[in-house]
Design a protein around this motif. Structure first.
Motif, PDB file in Angstrom:
ATOM      1  N   UNK A 195      -8.997  11.374  -7.895  1.00 58.20           N
ATOM      2  CA  UNK A 195      -7.794  10.883  -8.096  1.00 58.20           C
ATOM      3  C   UNK A 195      -7.258  12.615  -8.741  1.00 58.20           C
ATOM      4  N   UNK A 196      -7.897  13.541  -8.823  1.00 56.00           N
ATOM      5  CA  UNK A 196      -7.417  14.989  -8.572  1.00 56.00           C
ATOM      6  C   UNK A 196      -7.019  15.710  -6.729  1.00 56.00           C
ATOM      7  N   UNK A 197      -8.113  14.934  -6.209  1.00 53.64           N
ATOM      8  CA  UNK A 197      -7.825  15.180  -4.467  1.00 53.64           C
ATOM      9  C   UNK A 197      -6.671  14.823  -4.188  1.00 53.64           C
ATOM     10  N   UNK A 198      -6.098  13.231  -4.556  1.00 46.33           N
ATOM     11  CA  UNK A 198      -4.934  12.281  -4.391  1.00 46.33           C
ATOM     12  C   UNK A 198      -3.619  13.277  -4.935  1.00 46.33           C
ATOM     13  N   UNK A 199      -3.353  13.646  -5.562  1.00 45.18           N
ATOM     14  CA  UNK A 199      -2.713  14.424  -6.559  1.00 45.18           C
ATOM     15  C   UNK A 199      -2.262  15.354  -5.673  1.00 45.18           C
ATOM     16  N   UNK A 200      -3.371  16.463  -5.260  1.00 45.67           N
ATOM     17  CA  UNK A 200      -3.231  17.278  -4.161  1.00 45.67           C
ATOM     18  C   UNK A 200      -2.459  17.313  -3.077  1.00 45.67           C
ATOM     19  N   UNK A 201      -3.088  15.865  -2.797  1.00 46.64           N
ATOM     20  CA  UNK A 201      -2.668  15.361  -1.025  1.00 46.64           C
ATOM     21  C   UNK A 201      -0.559  15.213  -1.060  1.00 46.64           C
ATOM     22  N   UNK A 202      -0.295  14.908  -2.205  1.00 52.81           N
ATOM     23  CA  UNK A 202       1.306  14.405  -2.768  1.00 52.81           C
ATOM     24  C   UNK A 202       1.947  15.614  -2.566  1.00 52.81           C
ATOM     25  N   UNK A 203       1.000  16.698  -2.665  1.00 50.68           N
ATOM     26  CA  UNK A 203       1.928  18.030  -3.321  1.00 50.68           C
ATOM     27  C   UNK A 203       2.426  19.151  -2.283  1.00 50.68           C
ATOM     28  N   UNK A 204       0.949  19.171  -1.305  1.00 47.56           N
ATOM     29  CA  UNK A 204       0.650  19.318  -0.697  1.00 47.56           C
ATOM     30  C   UNK A 204       1.412  19.860   0.700  1.00 47.56           C
ATOM     31  N   UNK A 205       1.912  20.485   1.600  1.00 52.15           N
ATOM     32  CA  UNK A 205       2.293  20.685   3.035  1.00 52.15           C
ATOM     33  C   UNK A 205       1.712  20.713   3.899  1.00 52.15           C
ATOM     34  N   UNK A 206       1.084  22.062   3.327  1.00 53.42           N
ATOM     35  CA  UNK A 206       0.055  23.556   4.296  1.00 53.42           C
ATOM     36  C   UNK A 206      -0.507  21.788   4.920  1.00 53.42           C
ATOM     37  N   UNK A 207      -1.065  21.845   6.812  1.00 56.95           N
ATOM     38  CA  UNK A 207      -1.647  21.132   7.169  1.00 56.95           C
ATOM     39  C   UNK A 207      -2.988  21.058   7.416  1.00 56.95           C
ATOM     40  N   UNK A 208      -3.466  22.476   6.929  1.00 57.31           N
ATOM     41  CA  UNK A 208      -5.142  23.670   6.627  1.00 57.31           C
ATOM     42  C   UNK A 208      -5.700  22.403   6.172  1.00 57.31           C
ATOM     43  N   UNK A 209      -4.512  22.699   5.320  1.00 60.32           N
ATOM     44  CA  UNK A 209      -4.884  22.317   3.228  1.00 60.32           C
ATOM     45  C   UNK A 209      -5.361  21.009   3.110  1.00 60.32           C
ATOM     46  N   UNK A 210      -4.291  20.029   4.043  1.00 59.58           N
ATOM     47  CA  UNK A 210      -4.223  19.422   3.753  1.00 59.58           C
ATOM     48  C   UNK A 210      -5.154  17.973   4.784  1.00 59.58           C
ATOM     49  N   UNK A 211      -6.256  18.967   5.679  1.00 63.82           N
ATOM     50  CA  UNK A 211      -6.772  19.047   6.120  1.00 63.82           C
ATOM     51  C   UNK A 211      -8.244  18.698   5.852  1.00 63.82           C
ATOM     52  N   UNK A 212      -8.360  19.738   4.345  1.00 60.95           N
ATOM     53  CA  UNK A 212      -9.781  20.283   3.744  1.00 60.95           C
ATOM     54  C   UNK A 212      -9.197  19.079   2.806  1.00 60.95           C
ATOM     55  N   UNK A 213      -8.710  18.751   1.719  1.00 61.54           N
ATOM     56  CA  UNK A 213      -8.350  17.847   0.934  1.00 61.54           C
ATOM     57  C   UNK A 213      -8.607  16.201   1.542  1.00 61.54           C
ATOM     58  N   UNK A 214      -8.183  16.085   2.893  1.00 58.11           N
ATOM     59  CA  UNK A 214      -8.904  14.685   3.462  1.00 58.11           C
ATOM     60  C   UNK A 214      -9.965  14.090   3.778  1.00 58.11           C
ATOM     61  N   UNK A 215     -10.579  15.685   4.430  1.00 59.34           N
ATOM     62  CA  UNK A 215     -12.168  16.257   3.933  1.00 59.34           C
ATOM     63  C   UNK A 215     -12.735  15.705   2.815  1.00 59.34           C
ATOM     64  N   UNK A 216     -12.460  15.701   1.360  1.00 61.04           N
ATOM     65  CA  UNK A 216     -12.760  16.299   0.422  1.00 61.04           C
ATOM     66  C   UNK A 216     -12.940  14.399   0.295  1.00 61.04           C
ATOM     67  N   UNK A 217     -11.799  14.130  -0.046  1.00 59.03           N
ATOM     68  CA  UNK A 217     -11.107  12.795  -0.014  1.00 59.03           C
ATOM     69  C   UNK A 217     -12.933  11.899   0.922  1.00 59.03           C
ATOM     70  N   UNK A 218     -12.909  12.169   1.929  1.00 57.57           N
ATOM     71  CA  UNK A 218     -13.657  11.162   2.349  1.00 57.57           C
ATOM     72  C   UNK A 218     -15.257  11.484   1.710  1.00 57.57           C
ATOM     73  N   UNK A 219     -15.975  12.948   2.073  1.00 57.23           N
ATOM     74  CA  UNK A 219     -16.763  12.804   1.417  1.00 57.23           C
ATOM     75  C   UNK A 219     -17.088  12.208   0.060  1.00 57.23           C
ATOM     76  N   UNK A 220     -15.530  12.508  -0.806  1.00 56.95           N
ATOM     77  CA  UNK A 220     -15.943  11.456  -2.361  1.00 56.95           C
ATOM     78  C   UNK A 220     -16.291   9.921  -1.945  1.00 56.95           C
ATOM     79  N   UNK A 221     -14.942   9.945  -1.373  1.00 57.92           N
ATOM     80  CA  UNK A 221     -15.566   8.355  -0.883  1.00 57.92           C
ATOM     81  C   UNK A 221     -16.409   7.555   0.213  1.00 57.92           C
ATOM     82  N   UNK A 222     -17.820   7.906   0.368  1.00 59.74           N
ATOM     83  CA  UNK A 222     -18.998   8.399   1.168  1.00 59.74           C
ATOM     84  C   UNK A 222     -19.870   8.461  -0.242  1.00 59.74           C
ATOM     85  N   UNK A 223     -19.882   9.736  -1.158  1.00 58.87           N
ATOM     86  CA  UNK A 223     -20.195   9.532  -2.237  1.00 58.87           C
ATOM     87  C   UNK A 223     -19.784   8.556  -3.103  1.00 58.87           C
TER      88      UNK A 223
END
Length: 369
Positions: A184-212
């Protein structure tokens, strides 16, 4: 001196002729066989003397007695469950009578005209009786040991299943809850960030959380399949489907259950049996197809898991899969059932779990007490 031990032998002599009794005692003394010989003449006195069978080491009996025979005395002893060496000491009674006595279980026969043989015959009968008693005690101890082992196995299996359920609950409540919060926190960050590099890190973290989350759910299902709450058939449908998807093997489930609800321990034993059997197929069988059949006809739960793999010889079973199959057998026994294995090299393998549902219900009732 007593050649059979330090203490004098305690013999019960059933004889209605005092002269023959005296000759028997003399034969024992000549052989230097120390013995305390108690004489009884009637069947009633014989029965009274054996009210305490431990008071005697052996019985010597004439065949021809007033109103009864030595075999009548032997039959009474057998009926009472008294186990003592029983030797007929009589005049000539014919080979057919001797043979009949031996068939009935009499230890031996000595002709009164050859009482010199009595010490040797007595010694042999006592030694054989002692051997049989030791064997019976060993068999009884082995049976008791096996029963204690089975009870320990049942206790351990129950404890393991409970521990698994507790661990699964903790994973769901603690790890699963924490991962959901992180998501939920990562999704909250994803909605508020605009920097492409930061969004990529968040997306990667979300994918790892989904795997976990997926891994935690898979672990929970393996520890305590929640799908069992929907019934055994539903659980087996899920198990066979996911196993086929994961391994690429063709797994089919056939049959149906008339009973909507089985005892929880039976359902768990059946589920784990199929799960372990499928794992064995994947590890050892080199199979391409597996067929699972389920039935509860005639108050028996029967599950067959058959594969088209390479099969196995008896010596292979003892090596490769012995512990897994032993565990399945013990799990089946814990619910009052049994496991059969049908296999031959090149002809696949079939595991058959059979559980009488009435016996399973009795086991469950005993455990609740």
């Amino acid at each position: 001196m007593n050649v059979l031990g330090l203490a004098p032998l305690r013999l019960l002599h059933l004889e209605d002729n005092p002269v023959d009794h005296g000759l028997l005692r003399r034969a024992l003394r000549r052989a230097e066989l120390e013995a305390e010989v108690t004489l009884v003449e009637t069947l009633a006195a014989f029965q009274q003397a054996l009210a305490d069978p431990a008071a005697f080491d052996a019985v010597l009996a004439d065949y021809h007695l007033a109103g009864f025979s030595g075999l009548d005395a032997w039959a009474w002893m057998r009926q009472q469950g008294i186990e003592l060496p029983f030797i007929l000491v009589s005049g000539a009674i014919g080979e057919a009578t001797v043979a009949d006595a031996m068939v009935r279980g009499v230890s031996d026969y000595v002709d009164k005209q050859h009482l010199g043989r009595l010490p040797h015959v007595l010694q042999r009968a006592l030694e054989l009786h002692a051997t049989r008693r030791r064997e019976a005690e060993a068999a009884r101890a082995l049976t008791e040991s096996r029963q204690r082992l089975l009870e320990l196995t049942e206790h351990l299996q129950t404890s393991i299943d409970r521990e698994r359920a507790d661990i699964a609950r903790e994973i769901h409540d603690d790890i699963g809850g924490a991962l959901a919060a992180v998501k939920l926190d990562l999704a909250w960050l994803q909605r508020r960030l605009s920097d492409a590099e930061e969004l990529a890190h968040v997306a990667s973290a979300l994918a790892m959380v989904e795997q976990a989350l997926g891994a935690s759910q898979r672990i929970m299902r393996n520890l305590r399949p929640a799908v069992l709450d929907q019934g055994l058939m539903a659980a087996l449908q899920w198990l066979t489907r996911t196993f086929a998807e994961r391994t690429g093997l063709e797994v089919t489930l056939h049959g149906a259950l008339r009973s909507a609800a089985l005892p929880a321990r039976v359902e768990m034993a059946a589920y784990r049996t199929v799960q372990e059997a499928l794992t064995n197929v994947l590890k050892h069988a080199q199979a391409s197809r597996v067929r699972v059949e389920v039935s509860d006809l005639e108050e028996h739960l029967t599950i067959e898991i058959a594969d088209d793999g390479r099969g196995a010889a008896p010596e292979e079973l003892r090596k490769e899969r012995s512990f897994g199959l032993l565990g399945l057998r013990e799990r089946a026994q814990s619910v009052g059932g049994w496991l059969d294995i049908v296999t031959a090299p090149g002809q696949g393998m079939t595991l058959i779990l059979s559980v009488p549902l009435s016996e399973a219900a009795r086991h469950a009732a005993v455990e609740e007490e």
